[in-house]
Design a protein around this motif. Sequence first.
Motif, PDB file in Angstrom:
ATOM      1  N   ARG A 216       0.978  -1.101   0.386  1.00  0.00           N
ATOM      2  CA  ARG A 216       0.145   0.363  -0.217  1.00  0.00           C
ATOM      3  C   ARG A 216       1.043   1.067  -0.628  1.00  0.00           C
ATOM      4  NH1 ARG A 216      -3.268  -3.385   3.401  1.00  0.00           N
ATOM      5  NH2 ARG A 216      -3.000  -1.820   5.535  1.00  0.00           N
ATOM      6  N   LEU A 217       1.992   0.731   0.764  1.00  0.00           N
ATOM      7  CA  LEU A 217       2.700   2.713   0.939  1.00  0.00           C
ATOM      8  C   LEU A 217       3.332   2.755  -0.339  1.00  0.00           C
ATOM      9  CD1 LEU A 217       4.497   4.343   2.349  1.00  0.00           C
ATOM     10  CD2 LEU A 217       6.096   3.172   2.758  1.00  0.00           C
ATOM     11  N   ILE A 218       3.677   1.708  -0.927  1.00  0.00           N
ATOM     12  CA  ILE A 218       4.274   1.993  -2.555  1.00  0.00           C
ATOM     13  C   ILE A 218       3.626   2.401  -4.074  1.00  0.00           C
ATOM     14  CG2 ILE A 218       5.404   0.375  -4.885  1.00  0.00           C
ATOM     15  CD1 ILE A 218       7.075  -1.304  -2.872  1.00  0.00           C
ATOM     16  N   LYS A 219       2.010   1.754  -3.366  1.00  0.00           N
ATOM     17  CA  LYS A 219       1.222   2.459  -4.151  1.00  0.00           C
ATOM     18  C   LYS A 219       1.107   4.139  -3.868  1.00  0.00           C
ATOM     19  CE  LYS A 219      -1.337  -2.253  -5.619  1.00  0.00           C
ATOM     20  NZ  LYS A 219      -2.217  -3.278  -4.881  1.00  0.00           N
ATOM     21  N   ARG A 220       0.900   4.373  -2.740  1.00  0.00           N
ATOM     22  CA  ARG A 220       0.815   5.518  -2.286  1.00  0.00           C
ATOM     23  C   ARG A 220       1.888   6.930  -3.406  1.00  0.00           C
ATOM     24  NH1 ARG A 220      -1.146   5.841   4.041  1.00  0.00           N
ATOM     25  NH2 ARG A 220      -2.981   4.442   3.751  1.00  0.00           N
ATOM     26  N   GLU A 224       2.573   9.429  -6.515  1.00  0.00           N
ATOM     27  CA  GLU A 224       2.898  10.810  -6.361  1.00  0.00           C
ATOM     28  C   GLU A 224       4.072  11.390  -7.606  1.00  0.00           C
ATOM     29  OE1 GLU A 224       2.542  13.861  -4.534  1.00  0.00           O
ATOM     30  OE2 GLU A 224       1.561  12.076  -4.073  1.00  0.00           O
ATOM     31  N   PHE A 225       3.943  10.419  -8.579  1.00  0.00           N
ATOM     32  CA  PHE A 225       4.949   9.082 -10.071  1.00  0.00           C
ATOM     33  C   PHE A 225       4.253   9.369 -10.752  1.00  0.00           C
ATOM     34  CE2 PHE A 225       7.337  10.163  -6.488  1.00  0.00           C
ATOM     35  CZ  PHE A 225       8.834  10.225  -6.549  1.00  0.00           C
ATOM     36  N   VAL A 230       4.226   1.081 -13.489  1.00  0.00           N
ATOM     37  CA  VAL A 230       4.099  -0.070 -12.117  1.00  0.00           C
ATOM     38  C   VAL A 230       3.404  -0.526 -12.447  1.00  0.00           C
ATOM     39  CG1 VAL A 230       5.525  -0.617 -10.615  1.00  0.00           C
ATOM     40  CG2 VAL A 230       6.603   1.122 -11.393  1.00  0.00           C
ATOM     41  N   SER A 231       3.428  -1.986 -12.785  1.00  0.00           N
ATOM     42  CA  SER A 231       1.846  -2.804 -12.856  1.00  0.00           C
ATOM     43  C   SER A 231       2.322  -3.968 -11.403  1.00  0.00           C
ATOM     44  CB  SER A 231       2.534  -4.186 -13.468  1.00  0.00           C
ATOM     45  OG  SER A 231       3.698  -4.926 -12.733  1.00  0.00           O
ATOM     46  N   ASP A 232       1.305  -3.616 -11.271  1.00  0.00           N
ATOM     47  CA  ASP A 232       0.592  -4.477  -9.518  1.00  0.00           C
ATOM     48  C   ASP A 232       1.597  -6.005  -9.414  1.00  0.00           C
ATOM     49  OD1 ASP A 232      -1.233  -3.152  -9.117  1.00  0.00           O
ATOM     50  OD2 ASP A 232      -2.600  -4.199  -9.850  1.00  0.00           O
ATOM     51  N   TRP A 233       2.407  -6.721 -10.376  1.00  0.00           N
ATOM     52  CA  TRP A 233       2.827  -7.511  -9.687  1.00  0.00           C
ATOM     53  C   TRP A 233       4.438  -7.501  -9.622  1.00  0.00           C
ATOM     54  CZ3 TRP A 233       7.947  -9.324 -11.809  1.00  0.00           C
ATOM     55  CH2 TRP A 233       8.350  -8.515 -12.832  1.00  0.00           C
ATOM     56  N   GLU A 234       4.848  -6.773 -10.489  1.00  0.00           N
ATOM     57  CA  GLU A 234       6.145  -5.661  -9.306  1.00  0.00           C
ATOM     58  C   GLU A 234       5.843  -5.052  -8.327  1.00  0.00           C
ATOM     59  OE1 GLU A 234       8.008  -4.323 -13.577  1.00  0.00           O
ATOM     60  OE2 GLU A 234       6.017  -2.882 -13.385  1.00  0.00           O
ATOM     61  N   VAL A 235       4.791  -3.987  -8.001  1.00  0.00           N
ATOM     62  CA  VAL A 235       5.109  -3.749  -6.634  1.00  0.00           C
ATOM     63  C   VAL A 235       4.705  -4.774  -5.311  1.00  0.00           C
ATOM     64  CG1 VAL A 235       2.898  -2.891  -4.965  1.00  0.00           C
ATOM     65  CG2 VAL A 235       2.918  -1.753  -7.350  1.00  0.00           C
ATOM     66  N   ASN A 236       4.156  -6.201  -5.586  1.00  0.00           N
ATOM     67  CA  ASN A 236       4.258  -7.130  -4.744  1.00  0.00           C
ATOM     68  C   ASN A 236       5.034  -7.641  -5.201  1.00  0.00           C
ATOM     69  OD1 ASN A 236       0.758  -6.812  -4.571  1.00  0.00           O
ATOM     70  ND2 ASN A 236       0.547  -8.487  -6.436  1.00  0.00           N
ATOM     71  N   LEU A 237       6.344  -7.991  -5.527  1.00  0.00           N
ATOM     72  CA  LEU A 237       7.513  -8.153  -5.884  1.00  0.00           C
ATOM     73  C   LEU A 237       8.297  -7.533  -5.451  1.00  0.00           C
ATOM     74  CD1 LEU A 237       9.046 -10.797  -7.029  1.00  0.00           C
ATOM     75  CD2 LEU A 237       9.945  -9.004  -8.839  1.00  0.00           C
ATOM     76  N   LEU A 238       7.810  -5.696  -5.444  1.00  0.00           N
ATOM     77  CA  LEU A 238       8.847  -5.501  -4.045  1.00  0.00           C
ATOM     78  C   LEU A 238       8.597  -5.561  -2.971  1.00  0.00           C
ATOM     79  CD1 LEU A 238       9.354  -2.152  -6.865  1.00  0.00           C
ATOM     80  CD2 LEU A 238      11.241  -3.392  -5.431  1.00  0.00           C
ATOM     81  N   SER A 239       7.847  -5.953  -2.168  1.00  0.00           N
ATOM     82  CA  SER A 239       6.924  -5.856  -1.297  1.00  0.00           C
ATOM     83  C   SER A 239       7.405  -6.648  -0.487  1.00  0.00           C
ATOM     84  CB  SER A 239       5.568  -5.846  -1.436  1.00  0.00           C
ATOM     85  OG  SER A 239       4.846  -4.824  -1.244  1.00  0.00           O
TER      86      SER A 239
END
Length: 258
Positions: A216-220, A224-225, A230-239
């Motif tokens: 959730r923090l990454i998506k917030r 701002e950018f 960035v796709s959802d799977w990339e967010v999940n991978l980073l988390s």
Amino acid sequence: MELRKRKGNHTEFLADRMFYWLAVLVTVDALIAVLLAVTNAISSPWVHVMGLVIGGAVSWTVYLLHKRYVLPDARSPHMSAFLVIALLLFLCLSNRQYDAGLWNIFLIYPLYLTFFHNRLLLLIWGTVSCLIYAFSLGVKLEQAAAMDVFAHLSLAAGSGICAWLGYYSLNRWVGGARRAADERKREYAMTLLNELVPTVERKTRISSREIEQMGRLIKRMLREFPEEKVSDWEVNLLSLLHYVSRIKWPDYVFEPFA
């Protein structure tokens, strides 16, 4: 075919096989012609038979030179395509008695070019091939009716259309296969990381709910950018990577699970 495909050099493989099989076919044709001439099964003059033999020798020479000098240095397949056109033209012009059959190979050549997955290559050399076939009609059909000429030109146009349809169909299939392969790789990476989550949770005493919080923090932050895609799977991978990075790899490798 495992060869260079793994390195993405399928173009080199196709160019090499193109010359190899052309040389094989011309050689087989020459051997059959020699056999038929020796057994008096055909009345073709020996000069015509020797023309096929010379064509086979030239084909193998071009194949070896292409393999030795062109493939290692060529940065694009255009040189290979040009050499094939030149070789086919030589074979057709040096065996005039087989005009009706040999010139038809220029209708097949554009179809072969579709396997290179190169639009510019197909556009340039497919067009050249069809034009050569069209100009050959002046040699083959000097006394032919206009309808015959139209029929042969229709064949050339049909060859070009089939080549482009094949190009787009093949590209679509290859693109789908690549996307499926990428999806499998992502699933494997996510599965591997998820298997490490219980170990990290046990050793660090930090709840795995932090993965969802980090997502959730990454998506917030991404709001701002907006220019960053960035796709959802990339967010999940980073988390997951952020959470799993806390693991002490030496301890994990050498200590048994509790």
